[in-house]
Design a protein around this motif. Structure first.
Motif, PDB file in Angstrom:
ATOM      1  N   ASP A   1      -8.097  11.348   1.895  1.00 54.81           N
ATOM      2  CA  ASP A   1      -9.273  11.701   2.533  1.00 54.81           C
ATOM      3  C   ASP A   1     -10.283  11.595   1.769  1.00 54.81           C
ATOM      4  OD1 ASP A   1      -7.566  12.194   4.738  1.00 54.81           O
ATOM      5  OD2 ASP A   1      -8.006  14.254   4.517  1.00 54.81           O
ATOM      6  N   HIS A   2     -10.467  11.956   0.618  1.00 56.87           N
ATOM      7  CA  HIS A   2     -11.683  11.802  -0.432  1.00 56.87           C
ATOM      8  C   HIS A   2     -11.782  10.490  -1.184  1.00 56.87           C
ATOM      9  CE1 HIS A   2     -12.989  15.643   0.430  1.00 56.87           C
ATOM     10  NE2 HIS A   2     -11.870  16.289   0.549  1.00 56.87           N
ATOM     11  N   GLY A   3     -10.892   9.547  -0.829  1.00 58.37           N
ATOM     12  CA  GLY A   3     -11.038   8.296  -1.440  1.00 58.37           C
ATOM     13  C   GLY A   3     -10.426   7.796  -2.854  1.00 58.37           C
ATOM     14  N   GLY A   4      -9.494   8.863  -3.008  1.00 56.76           N
ATOM     15  CA  GLY A   4      -8.532   8.664  -4.172  1.00 56.76           C
ATOM     16  C   GLY A   4      -7.345   7.709  -4.036  1.00 56.76           C
ATOM     17  N   GLU A   5      -6.700   7.319  -5.127  1.00 55.37           N
ATOM     18  CA  GLU A   5      -5.782   6.278  -5.122  1.00 55.37           C
ATOM     19  C   GLU A   5      -4.511   7.062  -5.927  1.00 55.37           C
ATOM     20  OE1 GLU A   5      -4.138   1.698  -5.965  1.00 55.37           O
ATOM     21  OE2 GLU A   5      -6.267   2.299  -6.683  1.00 55.37           O
ATOM     22  N   ILE A   6      -3.688   7.141  -4.807  1.00 53.49           N
ATOM     23  CA  ILE A   6      -2.282   7.675  -5.366  1.00 53.49           C
ATOM     24  C   ILE A   6      -1.567   6.530  -6.062  1.00 53.49           C
ATOM     25  CG2 ILE A   6      -0.103   8.599  -4.996  1.00 53.49           C
ATOM     26  CD1 ILE A   6      -1.232   9.969  -2.328  1.00 53.49           C
ATOM     27  N   LEU A   7      -1.429   6.489  -7.502  1.00 51.03           N
ATOM     28  CA  LEU A   7      -0.876   5.579  -8.023  1.00 51.03           C
ATOM     29  C   LEU A   7       0.870   5.661  -7.973  1.00 51.03           C
ATOM     30  CD1 LEU A   7      -3.137   5.223 -11.359  1.00 51.03           C
ATOM     31  CD2 LEU A   7      -3.040   3.867  -9.088  1.00 51.03           C
ATOM     32  N   LYS A   8       1.113   6.985  -8.297  1.00 50.10           N
ATOM     33  CA  LYS A   8       2.873   6.934  -8.349  1.00 50.10           C
ATOM     34  C   LYS A   8       3.405   8.507  -8.371  1.00 50.10           C
ATOM     35  CE  LYS A   8       2.950   5.353 -12.567  1.00 50.10           C
ATOM     36  NZ  LYS A   8       3.954   4.015 -12.033  1.00 50.10           N
ATOM     37  N   PHE A   9       4.294   8.480  -7.723  1.00 48.44           N
ATOM     38  CA  PHE A   9       5.205   9.915  -7.685  1.00 48.44           C
ATOM     39  C   PHE A   9       6.261   9.684  -8.618  1.00 48.44           C
ATOM     40  CE2 PHE A   9       3.704   9.161  -3.168  1.00 48.44           C
ATOM     41  CZ  PHE A   9       2.940  10.305  -3.106  1.00 48.44           C
ATOM     42  N   ILE A  10       6.153  10.649  -9.555  1.00 52.12           N
ATOM     43  CA  ILE A  10       7.164  10.824 -10.879  1.00 52.12           C
ATOM     44  C   ILE A  10       7.948  11.986 -10.612  1.00 52.12           C
ATOM     45  CG2 ILE A  10       7.205  10.453 -13.308  1.00 52.12           C
ATOM     46  CD1 ILE A  10       4.181  10.153 -13.397  1.00 52.12           C
TER      47      ILE A  10
ATOM     48  N   GLU B   1       0.898  -1.225  -0.074  1.00 50.83           N
ATOM     49  CA  GLU B   1      -0.039  -0.030   0.068  1.00 50.83           C
ATOM     50  C   GLU B   1       0.750   1.322   0.062  1.00 50.83           C
ATOM     51  OE1 GLU B   1      -2.665  -0.238   3.162  1.00 50.83           O
ATOM     52  OE2 GLU B   1      -3.923  -1.777   2.411  1.00 50.83           O
ATOM     53  N   THR B   2       2.084   1.301   0.850  1.00 51.38           N
ATOM     54  CA  THR B   2       2.910   2.670   0.988  1.00 51.38           C
ATOM     55  C   THR B   2       3.462   2.855  -0.277  1.00 51.38           C
ATOM     56  OG1 THR B   2       3.361   1.838   3.233  1.00 51.38           O
ATOM     57  CG2 THR B   2       4.714   3.297   2.024  1.00 51.38           C
ATOM     58  N   TYR B   3       4.067   1.657  -1.156  1.00 47.39           N
ATOM     59  CA  TYR B   3       4.813   1.731  -2.510  1.00 47.39           C
ATOM     60  C   TYR B   3       3.885   1.878  -3.699  1.00 47.39           C
ATOM     61  CZ  TYR B   3       9.015   1.966   0.471  1.00 47.39           C
ATOM     62  OH  TYR B   3       9.889   2.364   1.375  1.00 47.39           O
ATOM     63  N   VAL B   4       3.167   1.220  -3.569  1.00 44.84           N
ATOM     64  CA  VAL B   4       2.289   0.973  -5.177  1.00 44.84           C
ATOM     65  C   VAL B   4       0.956   1.290  -4.897  1.00 44.84           C
ATOM     66  CG1 VAL B   4       3.977  -0.790  -5.653  1.00 44.84           C
ATOM     67  CG2 VAL B   4       1.430  -1.536  -4.788  1.00 44.84           C
ATOM     68  N   GLY B   5       0.256   1.651  -3.967  1.00 40.62           N
ATOM     69  CA  GLY B   5      -1.216   1.921  -3.665  1.00 40.62           C
ATOM     70  C   GLY B   5      -2.146   0.695  -3.268  1.00 40.62           C
ATOM     71  N   LYS B   6      -3.354   1.216  -2.605  1.00 47.45           N
ATOM     72  CA  LYS B   6      -3.917   0.363  -2.059  1.00 47.45           C
ATOM     73  C   LYS B   6      -4.570  -0.819  -3.072  1.00 47.45           C
ATOM     74  CE  LYS B   6      -8.171  -0.470   0.896  1.00 47.45           C
ATOM     75  NZ  LYS B   6      -9.271   0.473   1.564  1.00 47.45           N
ATOM     76  N   GLU B   7      -5.299  -0.409  -4.272  1.00 51.03           N
ATOM     77  CA  GLU B   7      -5.757  -1.021  -5.117  1.00 51.03           C
ATOM     78  C   GLU B   7      -4.771  -2.052  -5.837  1.00 51.03           C
ATOM     79  OE1 GLU B   7      -8.492  -3.341  -6.989  1.00 51.03           O
ATOM     80  OE2 GLU B   7      -8.814  -1.745  -5.593  1.00 51.03           O
ATOM     81  N   ALA B   8      -3.479  -1.419  -6.056  1.00 47.10           N
ATOM     82  CA  ALA B   8      -2.431  -2.022  -6.898  1.00 47.10           C
ATOM     83  C   ALA B   8      -1.882  -3.158  -5.869  1.00 47.10           C
ATOM     84  CB  ALA B   8      -1.217  -1.215  -7.389  1.00 47.10           C
ATOM     85  N   GLY B   9      -2.025  -2.852  -4.825  1.00 45.96           N
ATOM     86  CA  GLY B   9      -1.364  -3.702  -3.487  1.00 45.96           C
ATOM     87  C   GLY B   9      -2.307  -4.819  -3.393  1.00 45.96           C
ATOM     88  N   LEU B  10      -3.560  -4.825  -3.470  1.00 46.57           N
ATOM     89  CA  LEU B  10      -4.362  -6.020  -3.462  1.00 46.57           C
ATOM     90  C   LEU B  10      -4.547  -6.778  -4.744  1.00 46.57           C
ATOM     91  CD1 LEU B  10      -7.726  -4.074  -1.871  1.00 46.57           C
ATOM     92  CD2 LEU B  10      -6.073  -5.736  -0.914  1.00 46.57           C
TER      93      LEU B  10
END
Length: 405
Positions: free
Chosen positions: A256-265, A191-200
């Protein structure tokens, strides 16, 4: 019990331990398993009034967690342990610290004079009417130590048979804890490195190149201005501080609003709000507003220190994207690709010429209602045959951003 089972587990002393050996797999989460185990032990005659399970783990904010169980009908309580919690005197003068440092166990009758270290928790336990306290380490195969404690209010404290039962439980619980803590750590890392959905997706085994799905999503891309110049002229500590400040201002509203951070570029952040709920676009807009206000507050704070505010652009678009696994055969990345992602990036770049931090597409505006936004006129996006209507936040009216190219 069969003769074979007796030979395999000669120390099994109670129905509670028998249940734990056979059925603990039914509880995937350690806190729930601990709760059910305590109830089973009480039913089996172990006089537990209070019990704690203390686990050490890996998390960006917390170094562990503590579960507190009481035999009074209240649900168990979970507390997350921060680095600051283990720096104070209460931890340094605790049996838990002693267990983590190698002690094989602590036992103290609280209705008798203290025979060893005078740990601070003893007074608290006496105030609760407890008369006996036992703490044991849970040692994993990697040497990592967790701990478990039991306390009782029964007159006379724990019996010798009670202590045998506790000691028989420790290696079983240590194995169960190690497996579940390892799973939790793996999930947290993903979850920390790739995001919640990608982690799942990764935990579910979707790790082959080309595995993907097509989703409808609001796409958010934000980028710092003049970052290359900052890197060239500033100490690395200042560069990292600016990046962390920017990513916090963007990331908290997204999450906070339910989005998913996919990456920092580099100095940019990309996220999606899946349109699987009717308010997803409204949540994405609310996040953008919160991010704008956070950056305004950061700008005021920097001005008070004689520094320039941080320039940035944020593009918001909506459309179909491909969410999936791409990369080399042995180095993969979960990400989103597609025309909607490209257009969000082009909207962000238009902030330079429109003197706007947040630039919103017509497709996104139709999702949230154009009346809630400020028209910015028609503009040509690369790859589009005709100009499209663009929009901005009302908050930015009268507060233009001068983006020096």
């Amino acid at each position: 019990m069969s003769k074979a089972a007796t030979l395999l587990w000669p120390l099994r002393r109670s129905p509670a331990l028998d249940w734990f050996v056979r059925m603990n797999h039914e509880q995937p989460y350690l806190d729930n398993l601990f709760d059910e185990l305590c109830h089973k032990l009480v039913e089996d005659g172990l006089p537990i009034t209070r019990a704690t399970l203390n686990v050490r783990g890996l998390h960006p904010q917390f170094i562990g967690a503590s579960v507190i169980w009481r035999d009074d009908g209240r649900p168990f309580e979970m507390r997350f342990i921060s680095p600051a919690d283990v720096e104070g005197p209460s931890f340094h003068n605790s049996p838990i610290k002693a267990l983590y440092e190698g002690a094989e166990g602590v036992r103290q009758r609280l209705d008798m004079p203290v025979s060893g270290p005078q740990y601070g928790i003893y007074a608290d336990l006496r105030a609760e009417g407890l008369v006996d306290y036992v703490a044991r380490p849970l040692v994993g195969s990697d040497g990592r130590r967790h701990s478990m404690t039991f306390a009782t209010a029964r007159e006379g404290g724990f019996s010798t048979e009670d202590l045998f039962m506790i000691d028989d439980l420790m290696p079983l619980l240590a194995m169960a804890a190690e497996a579940r803590v390892g799973r939790r750590i793996t999930k947290t890392i993903l979850e920390t490195y790739v995001g919640k959905e990608a982690g799942l997706q990764i935990l579910a085994g979707n790790i082959r190149r080309g595995v993907h799905e097509v989703i409808e999503a609001a796409v958010w891309i934000a980028d710092l201005a003049h970052f290359s110049e900052l890197v060239d002229r500033s100490p690395r500590e200042e560069v990292l501080e600016v990046l962390d400040t920017f990513f916090d201002a963007m990331g908290k509203p997204i999450q906070d609003h339910g989005g998913e951070i996919l990456k920092f570029i580099g100095d940019a952040v990309m996220c999606v709000f899946r349109l699987d709920s009717p308010d997803a676009s409204q949540r994405a807009l609310a996040a953008a507003r919160d991010a704008y206000h956070a950056m305004e507050a950061i700008g005021q704070e920097r001005r008070s220190r004689g520094l320039e505010p941080l320039g940035y652009g944020l593009g918001l678009h909506v459309g179909q994207v491909i969410f999936g696994n791409i990369g080399t055969q042995d180095r993969l990345d979960f990400t989103v690709i597609g025309p909607a992602v490209n257009e969000a990036a082009r909207l962000e770049r238009l902030s330079r010429t429109l003197s706007r931090h947040v630039v919103i597409s017509d497709a996104f505006a139709d999702q949230v209602g154009r009346d809630a936004l400020i028209p910015l006129g028609q503009h040509q996006l690369r790859g589009r045959e005709t100009p499209i209507d663009l929009f901005g936040l009302p908050e930015e009216e009268g507060n233009p951003w001068s983006y020096v190219v």
